[in-house]
Design a protein around this motif. Structure first.
Motif, PDB file in Angstrom:
ATOM      1  N   VAL A 118       7.605 -68.574  17.479  1.00 60.18           N
ATOM      2  CA  VAL A 118       6.844 -67.860  18.515  1.00 60.18           C
ATOM      3  C   VAL A 118       5.402 -68.351  18.562  1.00 60.18           C
ATOM      4  O   VAL A 118       4.768 -68.342  19.626  1.00 60.18           O
ATOM      5  N   ALA A 119       4.868 -68.794  17.420  1.00 59.84           N
ATOM      6  CA  ALA A 119       3.517 -69.356  17.429  1.00 59.84           C
ATOM      7  C   ALA A 119       3.479 -70.638  18.253  1.00 59.84           C
ATOM      8  O   ALA A 119       2.551 -70.861  19.048  1.00 59.84           O
ATOM      9  N   VAL A 120       4.490 -71.490  18.084  1.00 61.50           N
ATOM     10  CA  VAL A 120       4.555 -72.733  18.855  1.00 61.50           C
ATOM     11  C   VAL A 120       4.739 -72.432  20.338  1.00 61.50           C
ATOM     12  O   VAL A 120       4.065 -73.029  21.199  1.00 61.50           O
ATOM     13  N   MET A 121       5.617 -71.499  20.669  1.00 62.26           N
ATOM     14  CA  MET A 121       5.853 -71.167  22.073  1.00 62.26           C
ATOM     15  C   MET A 121       4.604 -70.585  22.725  1.00 62.26           C
ATOM     16  O   MET A 121       4.304 -70.876  23.890  1.00 62.26           O
ATOM     17  N   THR A 122       3.866 -69.767  21.971  1.00 62.29           N
ATOM     18  CA  THR A 122       2.622 -69.221  22.511  1.00 62.29           C
ATOM     19  C   THR A 122       1.618 -70.335  22.756  1.00 62.29           C
ATOM     20  O   THR A 122       0.932 -70.362  23.785  1.00 62.29           O
ATOM     21  N   GLY A 123       1.535 -71.276  21.823  1.00 68.44           N
ATOM     22  CA  GLY A 123       0.646 -72.416  22.017  1.00 68.44           C
ATOM     23  C   GLY A 123       1.020 -73.236  23.236  1.00 68.44           C
ATOM     24  O   GLY A 123       0.149 -73.663  24.011  1.00 68.44           O
ATOM     25  N   LEU A 124       2.302 -73.466  23.440  1.00 62.07           N
ATOM     26  CA  LEU A 124       2.752 -74.223  24.614  1.00 62.07           C
ATOM     27  C   LEU A 124       2.420 -73.469  25.903  1.00 62.07           C
ATOM     28  O   LEU A 124       2.000 -74.077  26.901  1.00 62.07           O
ATOM     29  N   ALA A 125       2.624 -72.144  25.893  1.00 59.48           N
ATOM     30  CA  ALA A 125       2.338 -71.344  27.093  1.00 59.48           C
ATOM     31  C   ALA A 125       0.858 -71.353  27.439  1.00 59.48           C
ATOM     32  O   ALA A 125       0.490 -71.187  28.612  1.00 59.48           O
ATOM     33  N   LEU A 126       0.003 -71.549  26.442  1.00 63.34           N
ATOM     34  CA  LEU A 126      -1.440 -71.575  26.666  1.00 63.34           C
ATOM     35  C   LEU A 126      -1.985 -73.002  26.718  1.00 63.34           C
ATOM     36  O   LEU A 126      -3.192 -73.209  26.562  1.00 63.34           O
ATOM     37  N   ASP A 127      -1.104 -73.969  26.962  1.00 68.00           N
ATOM     38  CA  ASP A 127      -1.496 -75.377  27.127  1.00 68.00           C
ATOM     39  C   ASP A 127      -2.260 -75.912  25.921  1.00 68.00           C
ATOM     40  O   ASP A 127      -3.203 -76.706  26.059  1.00 68.00           O
ATOM     41  N   CYS A 128      -1.866 -75.488  24.740  1.00 67.67           N
ATOM     42  CA  CYS A 128      -2.521 -75.948  23.515  1.00 67.67           C
ATOM     43  C   CYS A 128      -1.912 -77.263  23.025  1.00 67.67           C
ATOM     44  O   CYS A 128      -0.771 -77.608  23.358  1.00 67.67           O
ATOM     45  N   HIS A 129      -2.676 -77.954  22.208  1.00 70.60           N
ATOM     46  CA  HIS A 129      -2.136 -79.082  21.444  1.00 70.60           C
ATOM     47  C   HIS A 129      -1.475 -78.509  20.199  1.00 70.60           C
ATOM     48  O   HIS A 129      -2.104 -77.779  19.435  1.00 70.60           O
ATOM     49  N   ILE A 130      -0.206 -78.819  19.993  1.00 73.24           N
ATOM     50  CA  ILE A 130       0.521 -78.329  18.829  1.00 73.24           C
ATOM     51  C   ILE A 130       0.356 -79.344  17.698  1.00 73.24           C
ATOM     52  O   ILE A 130       0.754 -80.498  17.836  1.00 73.24           O
ATOM     53  N   ASN A 131      -0.242 -78.904  16.612  1.00 73.39           N
ATOM     54  CA  ASN A 131      -0.420 -79.802  15.465  1.00 73.39           C
ATOM     55  C   ASN A 131       0.918 -80.040  14.765  1.00 73.39           C
ATOM     56  O   ASN A 131       1.590 -79.081  14.363  1.00 73.39           O
ATOM     57  N   ARG A 132       1.280 -81.305  14.626  1.00 74.21           N
ATOM     58  CA  ARG A 132       2.534 -81.629  13.928  1.00 74.21           C
ATOM     59  C   ARG A 132       2.439 -81.271  12.449  1.00 74.21           C
ATOM     60  O   ARG A 132       3.459 -81.070  11.791  1.00 74.21           O
ATOM     61  N   LYS A 133       1.224 -81.208  11.940  1.00 78.56           N
ATOM     62  CA  LYS A 133       1.011 -80.803  10.559  1.00 78.56           C
ATOM     63  C   LYS A 133      -0.067 -79.722  10.537  1.00 78.56           C
ATOM     64  O   LYS A 133      -1.158 -79.922  11.053  1.00 78.56           O
ATOM     65  N   SER A 134       0.258 -78.576   9.985  1.00 78.43           N
ATOM     66  CA  SER A 134      -0.729 -77.513   9.818  1.00 78.43           C
ATOM     67  C   SER A 134      -0.692 -77.012   8.378  1.00 78.43           C
ATOM     68  O   SER A 134       0.301 -77.210   7.671  1.00 78.43           O
ATOM     69  N   LEU A 135      -1.775 -76.367   7.962  1.00 80.08           N
ATOM     70  CA  LEU A 135      -1.932 -75.958   6.570  1.00 80.08           C
ATOM     71  C   LEU A 135      -2.177 -74.463   6.466  1.00 80.08           C
ATOM     72  O   LEU A 135      -2.678 -73.828   7.402  1.00 80.08           O
TER      73      LEU A 135
END
Length: 542
Positions: A118-135
Motif C-alpha cells: 500500500v505504501a508503493v501504491m500510494t507513492g504511485l498514485a501521488l506521482d512519486c519516485h519509488i526507491n528500489r532500495k529503502s532503509l
C-alpha cells in the motif's frame, strides 16, 4: 502581548490580521521553506472565530506565511507492521500485544508485505519516485507507551520521494469559484505507531494500552507549498479520498486513523524564512484550518509586538536522533525489467504489478461524473466528499428512468439533507437506493407531484417495509388523470372567484398563482400545477 484575533484568510494568499489593541496586518504568502519530521507532542491552540475582513492600513509591511504538513495514516491491514498481532481497535486493552510489540529481549521484526504494497501504491498514485532500495531507522526518544524506547521509521531513505498532490480550493464564496493547486510530496515512509496512554486524573495515574503499539503507519510529508489553513485542509481532504480509494487507510480523522502535524512560519517577503512552530495531532480538517490560521496570526502578532518566535517543533537532530535499524535489511523493490526469472512472487514486490492494480483516483472520478452526467464540478466534489454517497447515487441511477440531473438534485439536496439533520452516515440511511429510484420513477412519469414525492420521501424515512407505490396508494397522492374532472374543477374555481379572474385579466401576475392554489386545494394536491395553469389559461382566454 495583546490577544490576537484572526480577521480573514483567503486562499489567494492575502493576509489581513488585527490584534486586539493593535492594528491590522497584511501579507501575501509565498510557497517556500522547509519542514522536518517531528517528535510526538501535544499542542494547545485556541479556537478563534473567523470574521469579516478589514482593509489593510497603508504603510504596513507584508507578511508571508509558509505551511507544510506531516500526515500519519493508519494502514488498513489485519496485522501490525512488524509482528503478526491482530489489528482491532475495539479489542480489550493489552489483548493484542505480541512479544515483539512489548519489546521483550530476543524478539525480531518481520515486515508486513501488505503495508509495503500500500505504501508503493500510494507513492504511485501521488506521482512519486519509488526507491528500489529503502532503509529502516530507529528514532530514539522516551515515552511511556513506546516500550522499546525508539520507533522504527524511514528517515534517511524512505520508500517514495518527490511526488505531487493536486487539490482544489475555493477562491470565493461559491463552489464554482474553484482553482486547482499543487503541493509537493517530499517523501512517503513506513513507520510504527505507539501505544496509548490513558490518564486517570481521579487516581493520579496513567495506564498503558499497547494494542496500538506497532500498528503500521504511512507518513506523507508535504512540502511547505501552502500559505493558509484553507489550502492545507483542502490538500488533506484530497489525500484522504485518495487513501480511501486505494484502500491504504480508512482515514477516518474522527477515529484517529488520520492525524496531521502542521509546520508553520511567517516572514517578510524577500527576507529569510521565519522560525517554525509545529501544531501536533490535529484530527479534523476544519480544526486544522482554524489552528493554522490562528498560529499564523499569533506569530505575526508576537513579532509585531517585539517578541520572538520559539522553535517549538519537538524534532530530533538528524545526527543524534536516528540510527540504522540493525534488525531489518534494506527493503528491495523490483520492476518487470529488474525482476529475476523464476523469482518467488511471494518473496518480492513488483512495482509494475502494483501500478496495474491502481484503482480510479478521485480526480478522475470527478471528471468522469461531470462528463457522463453533465453535472456541475461542485456536485462531483459533494458526491465524493461523503463516504458512500457516490455508490448510493450510482445505484439510484442504475434503477431509475429519471434524468441524472434530477437524481443529483434529490441525492445532494433531499437525501443528504435528511442525513445531516439526523447525523447519520449513508450506510445508516433508512431509505435505500431502490426506494429512491422507485420514487423518482413515479415522479418522472407524472404519477405524483413534486410536493407529493417529498411527502412520500419523509414517510420512507420514518417507516420501513412499504414501497413508495404503496404509500402513494394509501395516502391517495396520485395525480388526477381525469382531464374532464380537472376541467370542471377549474371552471368552478373561476366562477367562484370573479375578482381574482378580473385581476388576472388586468395583468396581475400573482392572481393566476392564487387560482392555481385554489384548484390544488380542491384536488387535495393531486393535480400537477403545470397542467392546472394550462387549463386555467385556456379557460380564461376563451
Amino acid at each position: 502581548m495583546a490577544t490576537p484575533m484572526l480577521r480573514w484568510c483567503c486562499p489567494g494568499r492575502r493576509w489581513i490580521f488585527a490584534g486586539i489593541g493593535g492594528g491590522s496586518r497584511h501579507g501575501r504568502g509565498v510557497p517556500t521553506g522547509s519542514t522536518s519530521s517531528g517528535k510526538r507532542g501535544q499542542s494547545s491552540v485556541a479556537q478563534q472565530p473567523l470574521i469579516t475582513a478589514q482593509k489593510p492600513r497603508k504603510g504596513e509591511r507584508e507578511w508571508a506565511a509558509v505551511v507544510g504538513l506531516e500526515i500519519h495514516a493508519q494502514i488498513a491491514s489485519n496485522s501490525k507492521l512488524f509482528s503478526g498481532s491482530q489489528v482491532d481497535f475495539a479489542a480489550p486493552p493489552n489483548s493484542l500485544v505480541s512479544f515483539f510489540d512489548a519489546s521483550l529481549p530476543g524478539t525480531l521484526p518481520v515486515l508486513n508485505r501488505r503495508c509495503v504494497e500500500v505504501a508503493v501504491m500510494t507513492g504511485l498514485a501521488l506521482d512519486c519516485h519509488i526507491n528500489r532500495k529503502s532503509l529502516f531507522d530507529r528514532k530514539h526518544y522516551f515515552y511511556a507507551d513506546l516500550p522499546a524506547g525508539y520507533q522504527i521509521t524511514q528517515q534517511r531513505l524512505p520508500i517514495a520521494v518527490n511526488g505531487s498532490l493536486a487539490y482544489s480550493v475555493c477562491v470565493g464564496k461559491r463552489w464554482s469559484q474553484m482553482v486547482t493547486r499543487t503541493v509537493g510530496v517530499k517523501q512517503i515512509q513506513l513507520e510504527q505507531d505507539s501505544g496509548k496512554s490513558l490518564h486517570d486524573n481521579l487516581r493520579s495515574q496513567t495506564l498503558i494500552d499497547l494494542n496500538r503499539a506497532g500498528v503500521g503507519l504511512l507518513e506523507v510529508v508535504l512540502e511547505p507549498d501552502m500559505s493558509c489553513g484553507e489550502e492545507a485542509a483542502a490538500a488533506v481532504r484530497e489525500l484522504q479520498l485518495i487513501l480511501q480509494a486505494l484502500g491504504t487507510s480508512q482515514a477516518n480523522m474522527a477515529e484517529g486513523q488520520l492525524r496531521v502535524d502542521a509546520n508553520i512560519s511567517v516572514h517578510h517577503p524577500g527576507e529569510p524564512l521565519g522560525v517554525r512552530t509545529e501544531v501536533k495531532n490535529l484530527n479534523s480538517a476544519r480544526f486544522l484550518a482554524k489552528a493554522i490560521d490562528y498560529e499564523i496570526q499569533r506569530q505575526i502578532s508576537e513579532l509585531e509586538n517585539g517578541g520572538k518566535i520559539l522553535n517549538e517543533t519537538r524534532s530530533f537532530d538528524y545526527k543524534l536522533g536516528f540510527m540504522p535499524e540493525p534488525n531489518l535489511p534494506p527493503l528491495l523493490l523490483y520492476d518487470s525489467g529488474s525482476l529475476a526469472t523464476g523469482a518467488d512472487p511471494q518473496q518480492v514486490i513488483d512495482i509494475d504489478q502494483l501500478r496495474e492494480r491502481l484503482p480510479e483516483l478521485p480526480r478522475v472520478t470527478r471528471e468522469k461524473l461531470v462528463r457522463q452526467y453533465g453535472m456541475l464540478p461542485e456536485h462531483s466534489f459533494a458526491l465524493l466528499n461523503e463516504v458512500g454517497l457516490l455508490e448510493f447515487f450510482q445505484n439510484v441511477i442504475k434503477e431509475t428512468r429519471a434524468e441524472p440531473k434530477k437524481v443529483t438534485s434529490w441525492v445532494l439536496n433531499t437525501f443528504l439533507g435528511f442525513l445531516k439533520q439526523q447525523n447519520l452516515a449513508v450506510s445508516e440511511s433508512p431509505v435505500t437506493p431502490s426506494a429512491l429510484a422507485e420514487l423518482l420513477d413515479l415522479l418522472d412519469r407524472k404519477a405524483i407531484s413534486s410536493s407529493a414525492a417529498k411527502q412520500v420521501f419523509e414517510e420512507l424515512w420514518k417507516s420501513k417495509g412499504k414501497t413508495p407505490a404503496q404509500m402513494v396508494a394509501e395516502k391517495k397522492l396520485e395525480l388526477m388523470q381525469d382531464a374532464e374532472a380537472l376541467e370542471q374543477l377549474c371552471r368552478s374555481v373561476l366562477e367562484a372567484h370573479p375578482q381574482v379572474v378580473t385581476d388576472v385579466k388586468k395583468g396581475n401576475p400573482r392572481a393566476i398563482n392564487k387560482l392555481i392554489g385554489l384548484v390544488r386545494r380542491a384536488t387535495l394536491g393531486r393535480a400537477d400545477p403545470t397542467v392546472i395553469k394550462e387549463v386555467l389559461e385556456r379557460q380564461l382566454s376563451s
